[in-house]
Design a protein around this motif. Structure first.
Motif, PDB file in Angstrom:
ATOM      1  N   SER A   1       0.872  -1.171  -0.091  1.00 46.64           N
ATOM      2  CA  SER A   1       0.002  -0.078   0.054  1.00 46.64           C
ATOM      3  C   SER A   1       0.976   1.372  -0.037  1.00 46.64           C
ATOM      4  CB  SER A   1      -0.821   0.095   1.369  1.00 46.64           C
ATOM      5  OG  SER A   1      -1.660  -1.055   1.178  1.00 46.64           O
ATOM      6  N   GLY A   2       2.009   1.308   0.139  1.00 44.26           N
ATOM      7  CA  GLY A   2       3.123   2.246   0.068  1.00 44.26           C
ATOM      8  C   GLY A   2       3.180   3.061   1.350  1.00 44.26           C
ATOM      9  N   SER A   3       3.525   4.259   1.317  1.00 41.52           N
ATOM     10  CA  SER A   3       3.913   4.911   2.723  1.00 41.52           C
ATOM     11  C   SER A   3       3.129   6.285   2.644  1.00 41.52           C
ATOM     12  CB  SER A   3       5.355   5.067   3.034  1.00 41.52           C
ATOM     13  OG  SER A   3       6.140   5.934   1.666  1.00 41.52           O
ATOM     14  N   ARG A   4       2.866   6.705   3.967  1.00 40.87           N
ATOM     15  CA  ARG A   4       2.280   7.698   4.147  1.00 40.87           C
ATOM     16  C   ARG A   4       3.000   8.901   5.038  1.00 40.87           C
ATOM     17  NH1 ARG A   4      -3.773   5.386   5.427  1.00 40.87           N
ATOM     18  NH2 ARG A   4      -3.692   4.156   3.617  1.00 40.87           N
ATOM     19  N   LYS A   5       3.280  10.134   4.748  1.00 44.49           N
ATOM     20  CA  LYS A   5       4.168  10.989   5.665  1.00 44.49           C
ATOM     21  C   LYS A   5       3.225  12.138   5.885  1.00 44.49           C
ATOM     22  CE  LYS A   5       8.076   9.298   2.605  1.00 44.49           C
ATOM     23  NZ  LYS A   5       7.117   8.771   1.705  1.00 44.49           N
ATOM     24  N   THR A   6       3.663  12.609   6.986  1.00 45.58           N
ATOM     25  CA  THR A   6       3.065  13.779   7.573  1.00 45.58           C
ATOM     26  C   THR A   6       3.952  14.463   8.783  1.00 45.58           C
ATOM     27  OG1 THR A   6       0.933  14.883   8.476  1.00 45.58           O
ATOM     28  CG2 THR A   6       1.590  12.709   9.482  1.00 45.58           C
ATOM     29  N   MET A   7       3.626  15.637   9.180  1.00 41.46           N
ATOM     30  CA  MET A   7       4.173  16.192  10.378  1.00 41.46           C
ATOM     31  C   MET A   7       3.480  16.309  11.344  1.00 41.46           C
ATOM     32  SD  MET A   7       7.173  17.061   9.262  1.00 41.46           S
ATOM     33  CE  MET A   7       7.899  18.052  10.393  1.00 41.46           C
ATOM     34  N   MET A   8       3.816  16.161  12.614  1.00 40.00           N
ATOM     35  CA  MET A   8       3.193  16.174  14.030  1.00 40.00           C
ATOM     36  C   MET A   8       3.544  17.192  15.002  1.00 40.00           C
ATOM     37  SD  MET A   8       2.683  12.132  14.567  1.00 40.00           S
ATOM     38  CE  MET A   8       2.001  12.435  16.180  1.00 40.00           C
ATOM     39  N   ILE A   9       2.791  17.928  15.758  1.00 36.93           N
ATOM     40  CA  ILE A   9       3.135  18.766  16.659  1.00 36.93           C
ATOM     41  C   ILE A   9       2.798  18.368  18.191  1.00 36.93           C
ATOM     42  CG2 ILE A   9       3.075  21.121  17.464  1.00 36.93           C
ATOM     43  CD1 ILE A   9       2.961  22.118  14.609  1.00 36.93           C
ATOM     44  N   ASP A  10       3.558  18.427  19.204  1.00 37.46           N
ATOM     45  CA  ASP A  10       3.388  18.035  20.686  1.00 37.46           C
ATOM     46  C   ASP A  10       3.552  19.112  21.374  1.00 37.46           C
ATOM     47  OD1 ASP A  10       2.788  15.347  19.594  1.00 37.46           O
ATOM     48  OD2 ASP A  10       4.546  14.483  20.353  1.00 37.46           O
ATOM     49  N   PHE A  11       2.701  19.483  22.416  1.00 42.54           N
ATOM     50  CA  PHE A  11       2.855  20.408  23.367  1.00 42.54           C
ATOM     51  C   PHE A  11       2.610  20.088  24.761  1.00 42.54           C
ATOM     52  CE2 PHE A  11       1.134  24.083  26.031  1.00 42.54           C
ATOM     53  CZ  PHE A  11       2.347  24.922  25.704  1.00 42.54           C
ATOM     54  N   GLY A  12       3.507  20.245  25.631  1.00 40.54           N
ATOM     55  CA  GLY A  12       3.170  19.853  26.955  1.00 40.54           C
ATOM     56  C   GLY A  12       3.598  20.827  28.178  1.00 40.54           C
ATOM     57  N   GLY A  13       3.323  20.568  29.370  1.00 42.17           N
ATOM     58  CA  GLY A  13       3.788  21.418  30.550  1.00 42.17           C
ATOM     59  C   GLY A  13       3.879  20.737  31.910  1.00 42.17           C
ATOM     60  N   ARG A  14       4.521  21.192  32.661  1.00 41.77           N
ATOM     61  CA  ARG A  14       5.033  20.685  33.979  1.00 41.77           C
ATOM     62  C   ARG A  14       4.984  21.609  34.935  1.00 41.77           C
ATOM     63  NH1 ARG A  14       9.482  19.171  37.095  1.00 41.77           N
ATOM     64  NH2 ARG A  14       9.249  17.244  38.348  1.00 41.77           N
TER      65      ARG A  14
ATOM     66  N   LYS B   1      -2.849  14.678   9.107  1.00 38.72           N
ATOM     67  CA  LYS B   1      -3.609  13.911   8.471  1.00 38.72           C
ATOM     68  C   LYS B   1      -2.835  12.735   7.722  1.00 38.72           C
ATOM     69  CE  LYS B   1      -7.359  16.942   6.679  1.00 38.72           C
ATOM     70  NZ  LYS B   1      -7.956  17.558   5.674  1.00 38.72           N
ATOM     71  N   LEU B   2      -3.353  11.590   7.582  1.00 41.30           N
ATOM     72  CA  LEU B   2      -2.551  10.427   6.738  1.00 41.30           C
ATOM     73  C   LEU B   2      -2.983  10.631   5.427  1.00 41.30           C
ATOM     74  CD1 LEU B   2      -2.381   7.729   9.359  1.00 41.30           C
ATOM     75  CD2 LEU B   2      -0.309   9.026   8.676  1.00 41.30           C
ATOM     76  N   SER B   3      -4.184  10.779   5.121  1.00 41.81           N
ATOM     77  CA  SER B   3      -4.794  10.903   3.686  1.00 41.81           C
ATOM     78  C   SER B   3      -5.894  12.078   3.527  1.00 41.81           C
ATOM     79  CB  SER B   3      -5.696   9.555   3.477  1.00 41.81           C
ATOM     80  OG  SER B   3      -6.384   9.544   2.362  1.00 41.81           O
ATOM     81  N   THR B   4      -5.498  12.713   2.386  1.00 38.08           N
ATOM     82  CA  THR B   4      -6.442  13.811   1.976  1.00 38.08           C
ATOM     83  C   THR B   4      -7.732  13.449   1.395  1.00 38.08           C
ATOM     84  OG1 THR B   4      -5.421  14.319   0.066  1.00 38.08           O
ATOM     85  CG2 THR B   4      -4.554  15.640   2.053  1.00 38.08           C
ATOM     86  N   VAL B   5      -7.830  12.166   1.003  1.00 39.62           N
ATOM     87  CA  VAL B   5      -8.947  11.465   0.387  1.00 39.62           C
ATOM     88  C   VAL B   5      -9.968  10.995   1.365  1.00 39.62           C
ATOM     89  CG1 VAL B   5      -9.546   9.979  -1.297  1.00 39.62           C
ATOM     90  CG2 VAL B   5      -7.342  11.063  -1.598  1.00 39.62           C
TER      91      VAL B   5
ATOM     92  N   ASP C   1      -9.674  11.511   4.789  1.00 45.46           N
ATOM     93  CA  ASP C   1      -9.196  12.504   6.054  1.00 45.46           C
ATOM     94  C   ASP C   1      -9.020  11.716   7.066  1.00 45.46           C
ATOM     95  OD1 ASP C   1      -9.452  15.001   6.896  1.00 45.46           O
ATOM     96  OD2 ASP C   1     -11.648  14.358   8.023  1.00 45.46           O
ATOM     97  N   GLU C   2      -8.176  10.403   6.881  1.00 47.06           N
ATOM     98  CA  GLU C   2      -7.893   9.933   8.047  1.00 47.06           C
ATOM     99  C   GLU C   2      -6.693  10.417   8.735  1.00 47.06           C
ATOM    100  OE1 GLU C   2      -5.269   5.422   8.873  1.00 47.06           O
ATOM    101  OE2 GLU C   2      -5.998   6.204   6.794  1.00 47.06           O
ATOM    102  N   ARG C   3      -6.887  10.625   9.938  1.00 48.21           N
ATOM    103  CA  ARG C   3      -5.852  11.351  10.783  1.00 48.21           C
ATOM    104  C   ARG C   3      -5.238  10.460  11.693  1.00 48.21           C
ATOM    105  NH1 ARG C   3      -7.056  16.844  10.553  1.00 48.21           N
ATOM    106  NH2 ARG C   3      -9.031  17.416   9.046  1.00 48.21           N
ATOM    107  N   ILE C   4      -4.133  10.922  12.252  1.00 53.61           N
ATOM    108  CA  ILE C   4      -3.396  10.191  13.570  1.00 53.61           C
ATOM    109  C   ILE C   4      -4.028  10.599  14.746  1.00 53.61           C
ATOM    110  CG2 ILE C   4      -1.270  10.303  14.840  1.00 53.61           C
ATOM    111  CD1 ILE C   4       0.556  10.799  12.279  1.00 53.61           C
ATOM    112  N   SER C   5      -4.274   9.957  15.771  1.00 55.98           N
ATOM    113  CA  SER C   5      -5.056  10.197  16.889  1.00 55.98           C
ATOM    114  C   SER C   5      -4.442  11.339  17.625  1.00 55.98           C
ATOM    115  CB  SER C   5      -5.025   8.904  17.936  1.00 55.98           C
ATOM    116  OG  SER C   5      -5.582   7.875  17.098  1.00 55.98           O
ATOM    117  N   THR C   6      -5.225  12.148  18.087  1.00 58.69           N
ATOM    118  CA  THR C   6      -4.775  13.262  19.020  1.00 58.69           C
ATOM    119  C   THR C   6      -5.230  12.844  20.503  1.00 58.69           C
ATOM    120  OG1 THR C   6      -5.091  14.984  17.339  1.00 58.69           O
ATOM    121  CG2 THR C   6      -5.237  15.390  19.732  1.00 58.69           C
ATOM    122  N   ILE C   7      -3.931  12.756  21.371  1.00 57.07           N
ATOM    123  CA  ILE C   7      -4.095  12.191  22.702  1.00 57.07           C
ATOM    124  C   ILE C   7      -3.906  13.263  23.667  1.00 57.07           C
ATOM    125  CG2 ILE C   7      -3.009  10.349  24.375  1.00 57.07           C
ATOM    126  CD1 ILE C   7      -2.267   8.908  21.817  1.00 57.07           C
ATOM    127  N   MET C   8      -4.661  13.318  24.624  1.00 58.13           N
ATOM    128  CA  MET C   8      -4.591  14.615  25.537  1.00 58.13           C
ATOM    129  C   MET C   8      -4.403  13.672  27.112  1.00 58.13           C
ATOM    130  SD  MET C   8      -7.812  16.769  24.622  1.00 58.13           S
ATOM    131  CE  MET C   8      -8.845  15.440  24.113  1.00 58.13           C
TER     132      MET C   8
END
Length: 271
Positions: free
Chosen positions: A135-148, A168-172, A174-181
């Motif tokens: 199925s090939g590969s998918r690439k994207t950028m992620m940003i994390d933010f945290g505090g203590r 997003k993993l796919s623009t077709v 709209d599959e996204r990487i999970s956002t975890i809080m």
């Protein structure tokens, strides 16, 4: 073909059991041994667990961790990292890989954390790649933010958002990487005892409660235990600190799927 079908079935079981790797890139045997309740800990593994805590680790260091789930080589994780104090804070470079040639996730993250009074804040920028055979590969950028934050000498607070930008993993599709809080508290009544409580939430999934305890029985030896829910897993482990070297081990037990072993090593340079 049989191997591919068998691995696909196992991945489905893992997903239904809330063990999907996608979106969850926490590592380090210390964290695993206390049920993953590491949101308030300021050590080198903050680079993977809560970038906001990295400012509390002001050392040059290199570290690595290897995790094997249920004795199956196809679902192993490997992490490598390095930290460097700079510009009044601490910077870190991390590499993460999960899976094998059939299915794998890779992540390279660059993070920085700084201290502002009782609060430390940090930002992680990651390059992420998902590869599936055929199925090939998918690439994207992620940003994390945290505090203590150090609320008192005995009470600490932490919070972290992974994939803040909802990459997003796919623009077709709209599959996204999970956002975890994640958010949590740590109570440390003495220098040798730490009790942590943490809540983790992924959109459209049940909240996960994590409880952990660490007790330093000797100057160089710590014992740890904990658990987390959804799915329920108990854990225990130990940490050994001979000088500038760190060695940690964790075992997590899933009643349905089996055991998870993780070993971490680290070395700090300078004083």
């Amino acid at each position: 073909m049989i191997r591919l079908l068998a691995f696909g079935l196992f991945c489905l079981i893992i997903d239904l059991s809330a063990h999907a790797q996608n979106g969850n890139y926490g590592m380090g045997a210390r964290s695993a041994a206390i049920g993953g309740s590491s949101i308030t800990i300021g050590d080198e593994w903050s680079l993977f667990n809560n970038i906001g805590g990295l400012a509390n680790f002001d050392k040059k260091a290199i570290f690595t961790s290897f995790k094997n789930k249920y004795g199956i080589s196809e679902v192993t994780s490997l992490a490598l990292g390095a930290t460097y104090p700079i510009a009044g804070g601490t910077a870190g470079l991390g590499v993460f890989k999960f899976g094998d040639d059939l299915y794998n996730e890779q992540r390279v993250n660059l993070g920085f954390s700084n201290q502002f009074g009782i609060v430390s804040l940090g930002l992680n920028v990651s390059y992420y790649q998902l590869s599936i055979e055929g199925s090939g590969s998918r690439k994207t950028m992620m940003i994390d933010f945290g505090g203590r934050a150090k609320l008192t000498d005995q009470l600490y607070f932490g919070a972290h958002v992974s994939n803040l930008n909802q990459a997003k993993l796919s623009t077709v599709t709209d599959e996204r990487i999970s956002t975890i809080m994640k958010t949590g508290l740590s109570y440390r009544p003495s220098l040798d005892l730490m009790i942590n409580a943490e809540v983790e939430k992924i959109v459209d999934q049940d909240a996960v409660l994590k409880i952990g305890l660490e007790y330093q029985i000797l100057e160089q030896l710590s014992l740890r235990t904990g658990f987390h829910t959804h799915p329920f897993e108990s854990s225990f482990g130990l940490g050994f600190r001979p000088g500038k070297l760190k060695a940690d081990y964790a075992y997590n037990n899933n009643p349905d799927l089996g055991g998870i072993h993780e070993i971490s090593l680290g070395y700090s340079f300078g004083e």
